[in-house]
Design an enzyme around this catalytic site. Sequence first.
Site, PDB file in Angstrom:
ATOM      1  N   GLY A   1       0.829  -1.310   0.060  1.00  0.00           N
ATOM      2  CA  GLY A   1      -0.055   0.057   0.048  1.00  0.00           C
ATOM      3  C   GLY A   1       0.727   1.310   0.015  1.00  0.00           C
ATOM      4  O   GLY A   1       2.095   1.121   0.011  1.00  0.00           O
TER       5      GLY A   1
ATOM      6  N   ASP B   1       8.208  -7.466 -10.733  1.00  0.00           N
ATOM      7  CA  ASP B   1       7.106  -6.890 -10.078  1.00  0.00           C
ATOM      8  C   ASP B   1       5.759  -7.027 -10.985  1.00  0.00           C
ATOM      9  O   ASP B   1       5.583  -8.026 -11.650  1.00  0.00           O
ATOM     10  CB  ASP B   1       7.308  -5.369  -9.973  1.00  0.00           C
ATOM     11  CG  ASP B   1       6.484  -4.646  -8.796  1.00  0.00           C
ATOM     12  OD1 ASP B   1       5.622  -5.456  -8.160  1.00  0.00           O
ATOM     13  OD2 ASP B   1       6.631  -3.495  -8.571  1.00  0.00           O
TER      14      ASP B   1
ATOM     15  N   HIS C   1       6.066  -5.363   1.679  1.00  0.00           N
ATOM     16  CA  HIS C   1       6.400  -4.118   0.368  1.00  0.00           C
ATOM     17  C   HIS C   1       7.042  -2.700   1.366  1.00  0.00           C
ATOM     18  O   HIS C   1       6.001  -2.205   2.068  1.00  0.00           O
ATOM     19  CB  HIS C   1       5.105  -3.721  -0.522  1.00  0.00           C
ATOM     20  CG  HIS C   1       4.946  -4.435  -1.524  1.00  0.00           C
ATOM     21  ND1 HIS C   1       4.645  -5.960  -1.554  1.00  0.00           N
ATOM     22  CD2 HIS C   1       5.245  -4.290  -2.743  1.00  0.00           C
ATOM     23  CE1 HIS C   1       4.442  -6.336  -2.650  1.00  0.00           C
ATOM     24  NE2 HIS C   1       4.938  -5.369  -3.443  1.00  0.00           N
TER      25      HIS C   1
ATOM     26  N   GLU D   1      10.325   1.798  -1.505  1.00  0.00           N
ATOM     27  CA  GLU D   1      10.164   2.163  -2.678  1.00  0.00           C
ATOM     28  C   GLU D   1      10.072   3.846  -2.762  1.00  0.00           C
ATOM     29  O   GLU D   1      10.243   4.449  -3.872  1.00  0.00           O
ATOM     30  CB  GLU D   1       8.784   1.725  -3.088  1.00  0.00           C
ATOM     31  CG  GLU D   1       8.614   0.083  -3.764  1.00  0.00           C
ATOM     32  CD  GLU D   1       7.432  -0.062  -4.345  1.00  0.00           C
ATOM     33  OE1 GLU D   1       7.229   0.057  -5.553  1.00  0.00           O
ATOM     34  OE2 GLU D   1       6.434  -0.427  -3.644  1.00  0.00           O
TER      35      GLU D   1
END
Length: 334
Positions: free
Chosen positions: A160, A269, A188, A191
């Site tokens: 998210g 990805d 995750h 990033e």
Amino acid sequence: IGVKAAAQVPFADNAAVATAEVSNTAWLARALFTEFMLPFEVAAVILTVAVVAAVMLTLRRRGGTKHQDPSAQSRVKAADRVRYMEIKWAPAFHLECGLTLDEVIDTVAGAAASAAARCGVVVRLTVVALRSADPAATVEVAHAAVAHRTSGVTGFDLAGFEAAHPDPTVHAAAFEVARAGGLGLTVHTGELLDDGALVWRALQLHPQRIAHGASAVNDPRLITQLIERGITLDLCPTSNVQAGTVLTFADHPLVTLVRAGVPVTINTDDTTISDITLSQEWLSCIGELGLTLPELWQCNMHALAAAFVDEPTRAALRSSFAAWARPIPELHGL
């Protein structure tokens, strides 16, 4: 219509028999069910048709949009000579039309298993919970994931928008459910352009792997921690360029992290967005980052070592990979 009708009573036979005052409610009711009855019914029919049309437009697949299809993903990967893949998706995105978590996972698992059998590949599934969700909801997702281990679900992830939801530890209870249920854990993170703080937060959930995590290169202490704890970074250079983690492919820190000793895998990805094959990603890593063939093969074999898969399957894949690579001296630095 909102003005009280006190001056006259339009539904009386004549003004002489009208009472002194009529409420808005009575006036509207009489108007709707007498002289305005037909327009009212027509308007109701039009509104009903509009609602049905809106629902149909929402559910139909519009041209130009992209949709994930486990069967298609498996076929595309198999054509690229990929022999093991993990498909990640968030079941919560598929609940709005009345499906349950179990139904969503069953549907994806069934399609993935069927495609894997047809294509001769191994497919495992990672269920993704959302950072933005209520922690109680992510616990439900974790329980559903554990309940489908026999259907090929082997991992649990949290994803998210990190900027809006930077603290993954609010979902610690869900990770404990997944861990107790025997699922592999990944988060995750990393990033966004930062000093590695987001990855540090994710480590508090004790995952085996980090999805992305390229920003870890900015913190030597974090690099040491990843190496010591054996935590794998599943790096996706093309995706990171698209997300703005790095400006260009050549700026990606994959090679720096590999040569520092961080466990690294190379991934495509979400191919519905990145629109690349694993072979293309490998070639870019060699051509633009300077990754050597032995380093590439090291990353590939580590991906198998870090995979969320049962040991007999891992051993069979490792034997197959080793046999394929044995007669290719370039992969071994010879």
